[in-house]
Design a protein around this motif. Structure first.
Motif, PDB file in Angstrom:
ATOM      1  N   ILE A   1      18.728  19.124 -43.161  1.00 20.96           N
ATOM      2  CA  ILE A   1      19.276  19.152 -44.283  1.00 20.96           C
ATOM      3  C   ILE A   1      18.756  20.199 -45.188  1.00 20.96           C
ATOM      4  O   ILE A   1      19.279  20.727 -45.939  1.00 20.96           O
ATOM      5  CB  ILE A   1      18.462  17.729 -45.039  1.00 20.96           C
ATOM      6  N   ALA A   2      17.473  20.920 -44.626  1.00 16.41           N
ATOM      7  CA  ALA A   2      16.999  21.954 -45.419  1.00 16.41           C
ATOM      8  C   ALA A   2      17.900  23.379 -45.003  1.00 16.41           C
ATOM      9  O   ALA A   2      17.714  24.376 -45.529  1.00 16.41           O
ATOM     10  CB  ALA A   2      15.597  22.500 -44.863  1.00 16.41           C
ATOM     11  N   ARG A   3      18.784  23.410 -43.909  1.00 21.45           N
ATOM     12  CA  ARG A   3      19.535  24.483 -43.608  1.00 21.45           C
ATOM     13  C   ARG A   3      20.802  24.538 -44.724  1.00 21.45           C
ATOM     14  O   ARG A   3      21.548  23.436 -45.077  1.00 21.45           O
ATOM     15  CB  ARG A   3      20.238  24.181 -42.286  1.00 21.45           C
ATOM     16  N   PRO A   4      20.976  25.835 -45.139  1.00 21.11           N
ATOM     17  CA  PRO A   4      22.040  25.787 -46.457  1.00 21.11           C
ATOM     18  C   PRO A   4      23.417  25.393 -46.006  1.00 21.11           C
ATOM     19  O   PRO A   4      24.182  25.101 -46.861  1.00 21.11           O
ATOM     20  CB  PRO A   4      21.780  27.313 -46.606  1.00 21.11           C
ATOM     21  N   ASN A   5      23.812  25.628 -44.846  1.00 24.42           N
ATOM     22  CA  ASN A   5      25.146  25.222 -44.499  1.00 24.42           C
ATOM     23  C   ASN A   5      25.526  24.166 -43.746  1.00 24.42           C
ATOM     24  O   ASN A   5      26.731  23.641 -43.370  1.00 24.42           O
ATOM     25  CB  ASN A   5      25.838  26.623 -43.879  1.00 24.42           C
ATOM     26  N   VAL A   6      24.465  23.247 -43.499  1.00 22.66           N
ATOM     27  CA  VAL A   6      24.604  21.986 -42.875  1.00 22.66           C
ATOM     28  C   VAL A   6      25.442  20.975 -43.768  1.00 22.66           C
ATOM     29  O   VAL A   6      24.981  20.833 -44.746  1.00 22.66           O
ATOM     30  CB  VAL A   6      23.417  21.290 -42.351  1.00 22.66           C
ATOM     31  N   ALA A   7      26.733  20.417 -43.160  1.00 23.25           N
ATOM     32  CA  ALA A   7      27.395  19.875 -44.291  1.00 23.25           C
ATOM     33  C   ALA A   7      27.216  18.306 -44.336  1.00 23.25           C
ATOM     34  O   ALA A   7      27.152  17.605 -45.188  1.00 23.25           O
ATOM     35  CB  ALA A   7      29.083  19.813 -43.955  1.00 23.25           C
ATOM     36  N   SER A   8      26.625  17.791 -43.031  1.00 17.08           N
ATOM     37  CA  SER A   8      26.252  16.478 -43.066  1.00 17.08           C
ATOM     38  C   SER A   8      25.374  16.074 -41.749  1.00 17.08           C
ATOM     39  O   SER A   8      25.142  16.980 -41.006  1.00 17.08           O
ATOM     40  CB  SER A   8      27.907  15.798 -42.536  1.00 17.08           C
ATOM     41  N   VAL A   9      24.716  14.845 -41.959  1.00 14.69           N
ATOM     42  CA  VAL A   9      23.831  14.470 -40.862  1.00 14.69           C
ATOM     43  C   VAL A   9      24.237  13.129 -40.581  1.00 14.69           C
ATOM     44  O   VAL A   9      24.463  12.069 -41.482  1.00 14.69           O
ATOM     45  CB  VAL A   9      22.342  14.507 -41.602  1.00 14.69           C
ATOM     46  N   GLN A  10      24.599  12.923 -39.412  1.00 18.85           N
ATOM     47  CA  GLN A  10      24.712  11.553 -38.730  1.00 18.85           C
ATOM     48  C   GLN A  10      23.603  10.845 -38.042  1.00 18.85           C
ATOM     49  O   GLN A  10      22.803  11.686 -37.360  1.00 18.85           O
ATOM     50  CB  GLN A  10      25.810  11.713 -37.531  1.00 18.85           C
ATOM     51  N   ILE A  11      23.477   9.754 -38.630  1.00 17.76           N
ATOM     52  CA  ILE A  11      21.932   9.294 -38.301  1.00 17.76           C
ATOM     53  C   ILE A  11      22.146   7.663 -37.962  1.00 17.76           C
ATOM     54  O   ILE A  11      22.964   6.997 -38.527  1.00 17.76           O
ATOM     55  CB  ILE A  11      20.838   9.668 -39.245  1.00 17.76           C
TER      56      ILE A  11
END
Length: 325
Positions: A161-171
Motif C-alpha cells: 500500500i505504501a508503493r505509489p503506483n500499486v492500484a489494489s491489494v487482494q487479501i
C-alpha cells in the motif's frame, strides 16, 4: 448492483465480482460448458469484475474468461502472475514479467490487461524497488493498465500500500479473517488503494453447507492442502481447522436473515467493511452465481450482528490464526 471504485485503477466495478480459480483447477473437475455457463450467468446477473490467474489450470481459466471477454469487452478483468515458477525473489524481473504477460494477454485475447497482480510472491519482493520499476514499465509499454498485488499477510499488504503506483491489494478477508480490519483496510482507504476480498467463504466453510461428514475429491485442495502440503494453508479454509470452522458457522447461522443464506450473510459482512472495493466469490454453477449476487441486495448488518461475528472470531478463530497472517 452497487458499484465502487477499484482503487487507483479508477474503474467502477460491481461490489460482487467472480473469482475464477475453480474454473481452472484445484476444486475438482469443471467441464468447459459448465465453466462458461458460470461466466455468462455472472455477466447477465450484473457482475462486471472477474479475477483469474495464469496458474489456474495452467492458463485454462484465463482462456475461458477470454472467451467471455471477447463477447463483453466492457468487463474489468484482473489476472495474476508469478506462481508458475520457483518462488525465488530473483525470478521476479522485467524479462520474466514480459514473458508471463505475453502468455496471459494471448490467453485472454487482449492487447492490454486491465489489472495484473503479483500472485502472493516471496515477501522480499514487496520491498524490491526494481520489481515495481518493472511493473511501471509494463504500464508504460501498454501491456497492462494498472497493477496490484495479491498477498498472504497483513504486513505484506501494508508494504504494498505504501508503493505509489500499486492500484489494489487482494487479501483474504472473511468472517474468519478479521485481522485486515485492524490496519490494512484503513491504510488502503486512506491511500486510495482498492481492496479485493478473496476467499470470502473460507473455501466454502462459510456457506453453511458442510458438516463433519463432508468429504472432498482427491483433486480438490480442500482435501490435499489442509496442512499446506501444496501451497500456503491459509488459502484452504482460511487456515482454520475444519472442525473449528464448523462450530463457528453453527454460532453464526442464527444471524442469517429470513430468506437469505449463510453464504449471503458472509458476503454481506465483507461488503459492510469500510474500504472494500469488491468481493470475489467463486461459483461452480449458475445457481451459486445467483446466490452470490444476491448478497449485494441484503440490508447492511446491524451493530449487534457485527458484534456477534467479532465475538465468534475472538473465541474460536483468533487463537488459531490471528498471529500467523
Amino acid at each position: 448492483m452497487e458499484k465502487r471504485t477499484l482503487g487507483r485503477t479508477g474503474r467502477s466495478v460491481g461490489v460482487v465480482g467472480l473469482g475464477a480459480w475453480q474454473l481452472g483447477a484445484d476444486w475438482g473437475d469443471v467441464e468447459e460448458s459448465d465453466a462458461l455457463a458460470v461466466l455468462h450467468s455472472a455477466v447477465e446477473g450484473g457482475v462486471t469484475f472477474i479475477d483469474t490467474a495464469d496458474v489456474y489450470g495452467d492458463g485454462r481459466s484465463e482462456r475461458l474468461v477470454g472467451k467471455v471477454l471477447k463477447e463483453h469487452p466492457e468487463l474489468t478483468v484482473a489476472s495474476k502472475m508469478g506462481r508458475r515458477v520457483e518462488q525465488k525473489p530473483e525470478n521476479y524481473n522485467l524479462d520474466a514479467f514480459r514473458a508471463w504477460n505475453d502468455r496471459s494477454r494471448e490467453n485472454l485475447g487482449v492487447d492490454t490487461i486491465d489489472l495484473v497482480q503479483l500472485h502472493c510472491p516471496p515477501t522480499a519482493v514487496y520491498s524490491t524497488d526494481a520489481v515495481f520499476d518493472a511493473l511501471d514499465t509494463l504500464v508504460q509499454e501498454g501491456r497492462i493498465s494498472a497493477y496490484g498485488v495479491s498477498v498472504e499477510t497483513c504486513e505484506e499488504a501494508l508494504t504494498a500500500i505504501a508503493r505509489p503506483n500499486v492500484a489494489s491489494v487482494q487479501i483474504i478477508l472473511n468472517a474468519f479473517r478479521l485481522k485486515p480490519l485492524d490496519q490494512v483496510l484503513p491504510a488502503a482507504e486512506q491511500a486510495g488503494v482498492g481492496i479485493i476480498a478473496r476467499v470470502p467463504l473460507a473455501s466454502g466453510l462459510l456457506s453453511g453447507k458442510y458438516d463433519e461428514n463432508t468429504t472432498f475429491g482427491a483433486d480438490d485442495h480442500r482435501n490435499y492442502n489442509r496442512k499446506g502440503e501444496a501451497f500456503d494453508v491459509g488459502e484452504t479454509f482460511s487456515g482454520v481447522d475444519f472442525a473449528t470452522g464448523l462450530e463457528a458457522v453453527k454460532r453464526l447461522i442464527p444471524l442469517v436473515p429470513e430468506g437469505a443464506t449463510m453464504a449471503q450473510f458472509a458476503l454481506r459482512w465483507i461488503l459492510d467493511q469500510p474500504g472494500v472495493s469488491v468481493v470475489i466469490p467463486g461459483a461452480r454453477n449458475p445457481e451459486q452465481v445467483a446466490g452470490n449476487i444476491g448478497a449485494a441486495t441484503l440490508a447492511p448488518l446491524s451493530t449487534g450482528e457485527l458484534k456477534v461475528v467479532q465475538t465468534v472470531y475472538d473465541e474460536l478463530i483468533r487463537p488459531q490464526i490471528h498471529a500467523r497472517w
